[in-house]
Design a protein around this motif. Structure first.
Motif, short mmCIF file in Angstrom:
data_model
loop_
_atom_site.label_atom_id
_atom_site.label_comp_id
_atom_site.label_asym_id
_atom_site.label_seq_id
_atom_site.Cartn_x
_atom_site.Cartn_y
_atom_site.Cartn_z
N ASN A 169 0.78 -1.23 0.00
CA ASN A 169 0.00 0.00 0.00
C ASN A 169 0.81 1.28 0.00
O ASN A 169 0.39 2.28 0.59
N LEU A 170 1.97 1.26 -0.63
CA LEU A 170 2.82 2.45 -0.66
C LEU A 170 2.70 3.17 -2.00
O LEU A 170 2.74 2.53 -3.05
N PHE A 171 2.60 4.48 -1.94
CA PHE A 171 2.72 5.27 -3.17
C PHE A 171 4.20 5.44 -3.48
O PHE A 171 4.99 5.82 -2.61
N GLU A 172 4.56 5.18 -4.73
CA GLU A 172 5.95 5.25 -5.13
C GLU A 172 6.25 6.57 -5.82
O GLU A 172 5.41 7.14 -6.51
N LEU A 173 7.49 7.00 -5.66
CA LEU A 173 7.88 8.35 -6.04
C LEU A 173 9.27 8.31 -6.66
O LEU A 173 10.11 7.52 -6.25
N ASP A 174 9.49 9.16 -7.62
CA ASP A 174 10.83 9.29 -8.19
C ASP A 174 11.58 10.40 -7.46
O ASP A 174 11.24 11.58 -7.60
N TYR A 175 12.59 10.03 -6.67
CA TYR A 175 13.34 11.03 -5.90
C TYR A 175 14.72 11.19 -6.52
O TYR A 175 15.65 10.48 -6.16
N ARG B 208 9.84 20.71 -2.97
CA ARG B 208 10.50 21.36 -4.10
C ARG B 208 11.60 20.44 -4.62
O ARG B 208 12.56 20.16 -3.88
N ALA B 209 11.46 20.01 -5.84
CA ALA B 209 12.46 19.10 -6.41
C ALA B 209 13.63 19.90 -6.98
O ALA B 209 13.98 19.77 -8.14
N GLU B 210 14.23 20.73 -6.15
CA GLU B 210 15.35 21.55 -6.61
C GLU B 210 16.62 20.71 -6.65
O GLU B 210 17.00 20.10 -5.66
N GLU B 211 17.26 20.76 -7.81
CA GLU B 211 18.44 19.93 -8.02
C GLU B 211 19.64 20.40 -7.20
O GLU B 211 20.46 19.61 -6.77
N HIS B 212 19.74 21.71 -7.01
CA HIS B 212 20.93 22.23 -6.37
C HIS B 212 20.86 22.05 -4.85
O HIS B 212 19.83 22.20 -4.23
N ALA B 213 22.02 21.71 -4.29
CA ALA B 213 22.10 21.55 -2.84
C ALA B 213 22.78 22.79 -2.27
O ALA B 213 23.93 23.06 -2.55
N THR B 214 22.04 23.57 -1.48
CA THR B 214 22.64 24.75 -0.84
C THR B 214 22.35 24.67 0.65
O THR B 214 21.57 23.83 1.09
N SER B 215 22.96 25.57 1.40
CA SER B 215 22.75 25.56 2.85
C SER B 215 21.41 26.19 3.22
O SER B 215 21.02 26.19 4.36
N ARG B 216 20.68 26.76 2.23
CA ARG B 216 19.42 27.41 2.56
C ARG B 216 18.19 26.72 1.99
O ARG B 216 17.08 27.19 2.20
N HIS B 217 18.38 25.64 1.26
CA HIS B 217 17.24 24.95 0.65
C HIS B 217 17.06 23.54 1.20
O HIS B 217 18.03 22.84 1.48
N LEU B 218 15.80 23.13 1.29
CA LEU B 218 15.44 21.76 1.64
C LEU B 218 14.47 21.27 0.57
O LEU B 218 13.70 22.07 0.03
N ASN B 219 14.45 20.00 0.28
CA ASN B 219 13.50 19.49 -0.71
C ASN B 219 12.14 19.20 -0.10
O ASN B 219 11.15 19.07 -0.82
N GLU B 220 12.11 19.08 1.21
CA GLU B 220 10.84 18.94 1.95
C GLU B 220 10.95 19.88 3.13
O GLU B 220 11.92 19.79 3.90
N ASP B 424 17.42 16.11 1.14
CA ASP B 424 18.09 16.97 0.18
C ASP B 424 18.42 16.16 -1.05
O ASP B 424 18.05 14.99 -1.16
N ARG B 425 19.09 16.79 -1.98
CA ARG B 425 19.40 16.17 -3.26
C ARG B 425 19.93 14.76 -3.12
O ARG B 425 19.64 13.88 -3.91
N HIS B 426 20.73 14.52 -2.06
CA HIS B 426 21.40 13.23 -1.93
C HIS B 426 20.94 12.45 -0.69
O HIS B 426 21.50 11.41 -0.39
N ARG B 427 19.96 12.95 0.00
CA ARG B 427 19.62 12.32 1.29
C ARG B 427 18.14 11.96 1.38
O ARG B 427 17.27 12.81 1.35
N LEU B 428 17.91 10.68 1.57
CA LEU B 428 16.56 10.12 1.68
C LEU B 428 16.44 9.33 2.99
O LEU B 428 15.37 8.82 3.33
N THR B 429 17.53 9.23 3.73
CA THR B 429 17.53 8.51 5.00
C THR B 429 18.37 9.29 6.01
O THR B 429 19.23 10.06 5.60
#
Lengths: 430, 430
Positions: A169-175, B208-220, B424-429
């Motif tokens: 039951n998970l929605f999948e996402l392209d990260y 925000r799916a912003e590609e650039h990694a800066t010290s002021r942006h978060l993707n969530e 962030d751009r490289h971090r999902l965990t």
């Protein structure tokens, strides 16, 4: 007349204190009636509804936004006992289409799907906004009570690398080219945060990619999550939830009587204490007393309904904790006993489950044993297991589905009408 | 000794009122020291830190969860002026690995990526939890102020069929075979809800799916959103934001002095009023006064920093509204004037933008004109345009990024440390 002489907008609920004065009102056209010589508008703002009397004015379509300037006059037949005899009506924003339903009617005899298609305007309806007002109030009461009890609010990620329950039951996402998921629950994260603040809560959306469309499920819903550490058992968790809900009900009684009246709904019957009855006994009662054979390992929806009915009759409570679920009916992280049962519970409210909760496993070896005894591999759970290398205290918690609770409180048959913009199997808009 | 004689757990902050008594404490091992004959533990719970004196006991690894039973004795050298002379130490959950850093140190000289890799335990660190405590407090103060001002909380969908800004930087999602996106902002939904409650707010994640990694942006990140109807202009919106932030700062002053001290941070300087200065004037000042040529249509980061410095010197305020952005620098829904400027603003705080806001277009014809003049097609915006057929009042609002505000308040250089589990751009965990 531009209205510049009249300082600032007055809210409709404030009219009685302006009797005899010129006031400026702003709001939405609720209904309009033109009797030739005299015209009537009902005007709605966030505080109430007022009758406005005019003449020789273009009356814009319902839901148009307007500004009215006029004199406040006592009028027994008008809503609130006052009307405004207007010298001026200024249209701020004219509706270009009538709403699909009459906004001032309590009941609409329309197809629910149509109402949801036009949700961007039907959500202004009396019952629709009352339900959302009740929900906002109960969420506020939830936070307020927990803050007073030493809980800290947390904000955990909704984009995750794995599901807390193990994959279904998970929605999948392209990260950024990696596979990610929408969080089904903040389970692991609220457990981690017990290590930081001991007592935490979150009020945030969660996601379930359930294929089936029922009147009790949403694919995106507001989860009211609680987790606390240094507990002795799941009884401590139920104590917190019961005290919390009593506080929530108290607040609804104080602030939402009007909304309950609109729905013809009554506040929950709380009784002396929410009974705590083991699942096996609940199943036995439902079978012996109502002749209902319970399917599955849990209570089926009909059994939930019957058991709630029993508890109301026997204990005088709309709430009941069903306790001691077997391991097979709970996720791997549920704290288990050697007898095959877990320290977990559901909370039923008026015939439906609104909470799952319980004590969690805090010991790394026990967690590994739990996975292994279920034939689950530790692979994929490394991130989860890692956390338990750092002295996690005994802890437990629960989650309440805000929309389901709102719907049951007000007697809303379809839970989708207890969410502003529901997402279901077939609905992604508005 | 099982501790059954001692009724219930006492919090560390309550020790002074238990002098001479036997108490039960529960918490985490902060540090341990074994001097042979005598042993010392520093124990941490959610309320504070206490010194515990023991002998001949197995002292578990730091971060282990323990229960201590002992006598409260006055001890000038101990934190808080009291220590517990323990008769019993019961390990609730023993850590199996030491934390990657010393938890009782204020500063860690470690690679930030490593700290984030181990976030599930490093988040227990002094500064890390202080930052999250400050954030929870400011979010609570935000809601509290707005509720008192007649705003209603809303809960809008994060799974959407289109982006509010028009398509860039969206995370894409498979929604039962349909293409969906994670919401960049609740923009359209909070506008719709102005039609229901007039004044609304939301505190929820945005993406925000912003590609650039800066010290002021978060993707969530956590977006603190506000929207209000029946306004005269964007000035009303700035009035609300200014009053709101003054209230937030007041609350932080009352409840978070300790956290600010830990960071060596000072509360914002508020001045008499937050200045409101048009963008073009701000650009001119930065160029004339500091010789900085401003790139782009907005203020670049260096210009934001310089302009904030100027405002602090000239107006004695850490906050400044930059107003009247050109249409080309704002989204299509920004209310515009015939001179090519919009009724919009940014709020800078200590050199960085923490808010975008303004009045929105409420008139359907003007919205269509806005799209057309930008060369944008109405296709793809039907759902948005539909809303404006139903008399939307003049309205506006703003959004504050909670992590960015928290970071700037406390002087945290990297915004990722102002979120519990940053993405962030490289971090999902984790």
């Amino acid at each position: 007349m531009t209205g510049s002489a009249i300082a600032s907008r007055v809210l409709i609920k404030e009219l009685p204190s302006h009797e005899g004065q010129q006031v400026k009102l702003r709001g939405f056209v609720y209904t309009r009636r033109d009797l030739g010589g005299v015209q009537f508008l009902l005007l709605r703002d966030r505080s109430g509804v007022a009758q406005v009397v005019l003449s020789k004015t273009h009356l814009p379509m319902p839901e148009s936004s307007v500004e009215v300037i006029g004199k406040v006059v006592r009028q027994a037949k008008a809503p609130g006992g006052f009307e405004v005899q207007a010298s001026n009506l200024h249209v701020l924003s004219e509706a270009t289409e009538p709403p699909p339903v009459e906004m001032n009617k309590v009941e609409w005899h329309a197809n629910p799907e149509t109402l949801l298609d036009y949700r961007y305007v039907t959500v202004r309806g009396l019952k629709d906004r009352a339900a959302l007002k009740v929900q906002a109030t109960l969420v506020d009461a939830f936070r307020d009570y927990l803050s007073r009890e030493g809980f800290t609010e947390i904000f955990t990620p909704k984009i995750v690398s794995a599901g807390a329950e193990g994959g279904a039951n998970l929605f999948e996402l392209d990260y950024f080219g990696e596979r990610a998921y929408l969080a089904q629950s903040p389970q692991l994260y609220k457990q981690i945060m017990v290590g930081v603040f001991e007592r935490v809560f979150e009020t945030a959306p969660v996601y379930r990619a359930e294929e089936h469309a029922t009147s009790r499920h949403l694919n995106e819903y507001l989860s009211l999550d609680v987790e606390l550490g240094f507990i002795d058992s799941e009884e401590d968790v139920m104590d917190v939830e019961e005290a919390l809900l009593r506080n929530v009900v108290e607040r609804l009684e104080a602030q939402c009587q009007e909304e309950f009246d609109l729905f013809g709904a009554s506040l929950p019957i709380l009784g002396e204490r929410f009974p705590r009855i083991p699942l096996m006994e609940a199943r036995r009662i439902v079978t012996e007393k109502y002749g209902h054979q319970v399917g599955g390992k849990d209570l089926d929806p009909e059994a939930e309904r019957l058991f709630s009915q029993y508890v109301l009759e026997e204990y005088g409570s709309d709430f009941v904790f069903v306790t001691k679920y077997p391991r097979t009916a709970r996720p791997f992280y549920a704290f288990f006993e050697e007898d095959g049962f877990t320290r977990s519970f559901d909370l039923l409210f008026r015939g439906i489950e609104i909470t799952s909760g319980g004590q969690r496993i805090h010991d790394l070896a026990m967690l590994k044993r739990s996975l292994s005894e279920r034939g689950m591999s530790e692979a994929g759970f490394e991130g989860y297991l890692e956390v338990f290398k750092h002295g996690m205290p005994p802890h437990g918690g629960f989650a309440i589905g805000a929309e389901r609770l709102t719907a049951k409180l007000l007697g809303i048959a379809n839970v989708r009408f207890a969410r502003a913009f529901p997402r279901d199997r077939h609905r992604l808009t508005p």
